[in-house]
Scaffold this motif. Structure first.
Motif, PDB file in Angstrom:
ATOM      1  N   GLY A 190     151.538  60.539-135.678  1.00 49.13           N
ATOM      2  CA  GLY A 190     152.629  60.378-134.740  1.00 49.13           C
ATOM      3  C   GLY A 190     152.608  61.381-133.601  1.00 49.13           C
ATOM      4  O   GLY A 190     151.668  62.156-133.436  1.00 49.13           O
ATOM      5  N   PRO A 191     153.694  61.393-132.803  1.00 46.32           N
ATOM      6  CA  PRO A 191     153.740  62.226-131.597  1.00 46.32           C
ATOM      7  C   PRO A 191     154.030  63.686-131.920  1.00 46.32           C
ATOM      8  O   PRO A 191     154.472  64.030-133.020  1.00 46.32           O
ATOM      9  N   GLU A 192     153.812  64.531-130.928  1.00 53.07           N
ATOM     10  CA  GLU A 192     154.144  65.937-131.093  1.00 53.07           C
ATOM     11  C   GLU A 192     155.661  66.129-131.025  1.00 53.07           C
ATOM     12  O   GLU A 192     156.402  65.268-130.548  1.00 53.07           O
ATOM     13  N   THR A 193     156.095  67.293-131.488  1.00 53.00           N
ATOM     14  CA  THR A 193     157.504  67.654-131.419  1.00 53.00           C
ATOM     15  C   THR A 193     157.570  69.152-131.157  1.00 53.00           C
ATOM     16  O   THR A 193     156.589  69.742-130.729  1.00 53.00           O
TER      17      THR A 193
ATOM     18  N   ARG B 241     142.999  68.496-127.407  1.00 54.63           N
ATOM     19  CA  ARG B 241     142.777  67.059-127.219  1.00 54.63           C
ATOM     20  C   ARG B 241     142.956  66.386-128.570  1.00 54.63           C
ATOM     21  O   ARG B 241     142.428  66.862-129.582  1.00 54.63           O
ATOM     22  N   SER B 242     143.721  65.333-128.598  1.00 55.86           N
ATOM     23  CA  SER B 242     143.971  64.612-129.847  1.00 55.86           C
ATOM     24  C   SER B 242     143.322  63.235-129.823  1.00 55.86           C
ATOM     25  O   SER B 242     143.182  62.612-128.761  1.00 55.86           O
ATOM     26  N   PHE B 243     142.928  62.786-131.001  1.00 56.34           N
ATOM     27  CA  PHE B 243     142.362  61.453-131.197  1.00 56.34           C
ATOM     28  C   PHE B 243     143.050  60.844-132.412  1.00 56.34           C
ATOM     29  O   PHE B 243     143.276  61.527-133.416  1.00 56.34           O
TER      30      PHE B 243
ATOM     31  N   ASN C  54     141.224  55.946-137.762  1.00 56.09           N
ATOM     32  CA  ASN C  54     141.293  55.231-139.049  1.00 56.09           C
ATOM     33  C   ASN C  54     142.611  54.471-139.234  1.00 56.09           C
ATOM     34  O   ASN C  54     143.575  54.685-138.497  1.00 56.09           O
ATOM     35  N   PRO C  55     142.668  53.557-140.194  1.00 58.61           N
ATOM     36  CA  PRO C  55     143.860  52.723-140.363  1.00 58.61           C
ATOM     37  C   PRO C  55     145.136  53.503-140.692  1.00 58.61           C
ATOM     38  O   PRO C  55     146.242  52.971-140.544  1.00 58.61           O
ATOM     39  N   PHE C  56     145.000  54.752-141.144  1.00 59.05           N
ATOM     40  CA  PHE C  56     146.177  55.574-141.406  1.00 59.05           C
ATOM     41  C   PHE C  56     146.753  56.175-140.123  1.00 59.05           C
ATOM     42  O   PHE C  56     147.773  56.869-140.177  1.00 59.05           O
ATOM     43  N   MET C  57     146.099  55.920-138.980  1.00 62.28           N
ATOM     44  CA  MET C  57     146.539  56.442-137.687  1.00 62.28           C
ATOM     45  C   MET C  57     146.682  57.963-137.740  1.00 62.28           C
ATOM     46  O   MET C  57     147.686  58.546-137.357  1.00 62.28           O
ATOM     47  N   GLU C  58     145.627  58.599-138.227  1.00 61.77           N
ATOM     48  CA  GLU C  58     145.604  60.049-138.397  1.00 61.77           C
ATOM     49  C   GLU C  58     145.199  60.735-137.105  1.00 61.77           C
ATOM     50  O   GLU C  58     144.330  60.252-136.379  1.00 61.77           O
ATOM     51  N   ASN C  59     145.847  61.862-136.814  1.00 65.75           N
ATOM     52  CA  ASN C  59     145.543  62.620-135.607  1.00 65.75           C
ATOM     53  C   ASN C  59     144.487  63.687-135.882  1.00 65.75           C
ATOM     54  O   ASN C  59     144.710  64.587-136.701  1.00 65.75           O
ATOM     55  N   THR C  60     143.373  63.576-135.187  1.00 66.20           N
ATOM     56  CA  THR C  60     142.310  64.578-135.208  1.00 66.20           C
ATOM     57  C   THR C  60     142.456  65.426-133.955  1.00 66.20           C
ATOM     58  O   THR C  60     142.663  64.897-132.867  1.00 66.20           O
ATOM     59  N   TYR C  61     142.333  66.747-134.101  1.00 61.44           N
ATOM     60  CA  TYR C  61     142.547  67.634-132.963  1.00 61.44           C
ATOM     61  C   TYR C  61     141.310  68.472-132.665  1.00 61.44           C
ATOM     62  O   TYR C  61     140.640  68.967-133.583  1.00 61.44           O
TER      63      TYR C  61
ATOM     64  N   LYS D 204     131.844  54.077-136.834  1.00 59.08           N
ATOM     65  CA  LYS D 204     130.851  54.612-135.900  1.00 59.08           C
ATOM     66  C   LYS D 204     131.442  54.832-134.523  1.00 59.08           C
ATOM     67  O   LYS D 204     131.175  55.862-133.872  1.00 59.08           O
ATOM     68  N   ARG D 205     132.247  53.914-134.063  1.00 65.72           N
ATOM     69  CA  ARG D 205     132.824  54.040-132.719  1.00 65.72           C
ATOM     70  C   ARG D 205     133.769  55.239-132.643  1.00 65.72           C
ATOM     71  O   ARG D 205     133.866  55.892-131.604  1.00 65.72           O
ATOM     72  N   GLU D 206     134.459  55.534-133.739  1.00 64.30           N
ATOM     73  CA  GLU D 206     135.328  56.706-133.759  1.00 64.30           C
ATOM     74  C   GLU D 206     134.500  57.988-133.699  1.00 64.30           C
ATOM     75  O   GLU D 206     134.840  58.926-132.972  1.00 64.30           O
ATOM     76  N   GLN D 207     133.434  58.019-134.451  1.00 62.24           N
ATOM     77  CA  GLN D 207     132.552  59.180-134.436  1.00 62.24           C
ATOM     78  C   GLN D 207     131.952  59.386-133.050  1.00 62.24           C
ATOM     79  O   GLN D 207     131.872  60.519-132.549  1.00 62.24           O
ATOM     80  N   GLN D 208     131.556  58.301-132.420  1.00 65.03           N
ATOM     81  CA  GLN D 208     130.978  58.385-131.077  1.00 65.03           C
ATOM     82  C   GLN D 208     132.006  58.875-130.068  1.00 65.03           C
ATOM     83  O   GLN D 208     131.667  59.625-129.136  1.00 65.03           O
ATOM     84  N   THR D 209     133.264  58.457-130.224  1.00 64.54           N
ATOM     85  CA  THR D 209     134.325  58.903-129.321  1.00 64.54           C
ATOM     86  C   THR D 209     134.505  60.413-129.400  1.00 64.54           C
ATOM     87  O   THR D 209     134.604  61.101-128.369  1.00 64.54           O
ATOM     88  N   LEU D 210     134.529  60.942-130.609  1.00 64.27           N
ATOM     89  CA  LEU D 210     134.684  62.383-130.786  1.00 64.27           C
ATOM     90  C   LEU D 210     133.476  63.132-130.233  1.00 64.27           C
ATOM     91  O   LEU D 210     133.626  64.116-129.490  1.00 64.27           O
TER      92      LEU D 210
END
Length: 217
Positions: free
Chosen positions: A196-199, A5-7, A10-17, A36-42
């Motif tokens: 960005g997207p997977e490849t 699952r990816s999220f 942050n403003p850098f649009m970083e992918n957390t997996y 906080k909302r990002e932390q809560q989402t994870l």
């Protein structure tokens, strides 16, 4: 079966997996959750899926990939794993986080140092490791051949590669490492990048303008 699952945080649009299997044991890679909302989402995802997080892993330690380290360590009571060459990279983040708009950044330290000779084991899953420097001095990638999943951080992107103008970066080193370490993986392996997207390996070997057969840069 290994699931991912990816999220995007942050403003850098970083992918957390988040990687997890049928045992519900999980590993979190590169938590970029700062708000906080990002932390809560994870946290909500981990709770909803009934996951037990075993490890927190940094592919490398640029600011956008470590903003949530302290939160994940504290929330899930897990150790942080990284390559030893990334320790100074991680330590430096506190000195410039405010300048990048992250005044509440919390520092973190690794519990375990890993390299390409190690394996990550959780549940019924084993992840192998390869050393791919060039974007960052201690950059690691993680892959599982049976699931055809590779967590590649900021080494290889869809149609691009990681930047090499940051401290510790080197363009030729990255090109060589991608060719020797990533392009020797199965061509049907899916690459999950830090942005960005997977490849997949086959597509990038053929078409990537920096390292593929049709390279022009």
């Amino acid at each position: 079966m290994l699931q991912l699952r990816s999220f995007t945080f942050n403003p850098f649009m970083e992918n957390t997996y988040v990687l997890y299997d049928e045992t519900k044991e999980a590993v979190i890679f590169d938590p970029g959750c700062y708000e906080k909302r990002e932390q809560q989402t994870l946290q909500a995802f981990v709770t909803a899926e009934g996951l037990t997080v075993k490890y927190l892993i940094n592919t490398h330690c640029h600011i956008d990939h470590v903003l949530g380290n302290a939160f994940v360590k504290r929330t899930f009571n897990v150790p942080l794993l990284m390559h030893q060459f990334e320790i100074p990279v991680l330590k430096s983040v506190a000195s410039y986080a405010s300048n990048y708009g992250f005044p509440a950044y919390e520092e973190s330290e690794p519990e375990h140092l890993i390299d390409e000779s190690d394996e990550i084991k959780f549940g019924n899953t084993v992840l192998k490791i390869r050393f791919v420097p060039g974007h960052a001095p201690g950059h690691l990638i993680f892959y599982n051949e049976s699931a055809k999943i590779c967590i590649a951080g900021d080494t290889l992107f869809q149609g691009s590669i990681g930047r090499t103008d940051l401290p510790g970066g080197d363009h030729q080193t990255l090109l060589d490492a991608i060719k020797s370490q990533l392009f020797t993986l199965p061509e049907d392996m899916t690459v999950y990048s830090g942005h960005g997207p997977e490849t997949n390996i086959g597509l990038e070997k053929e078409h990537n303008p920096f390292v593929g057969k049709r390279a022009r840069f």
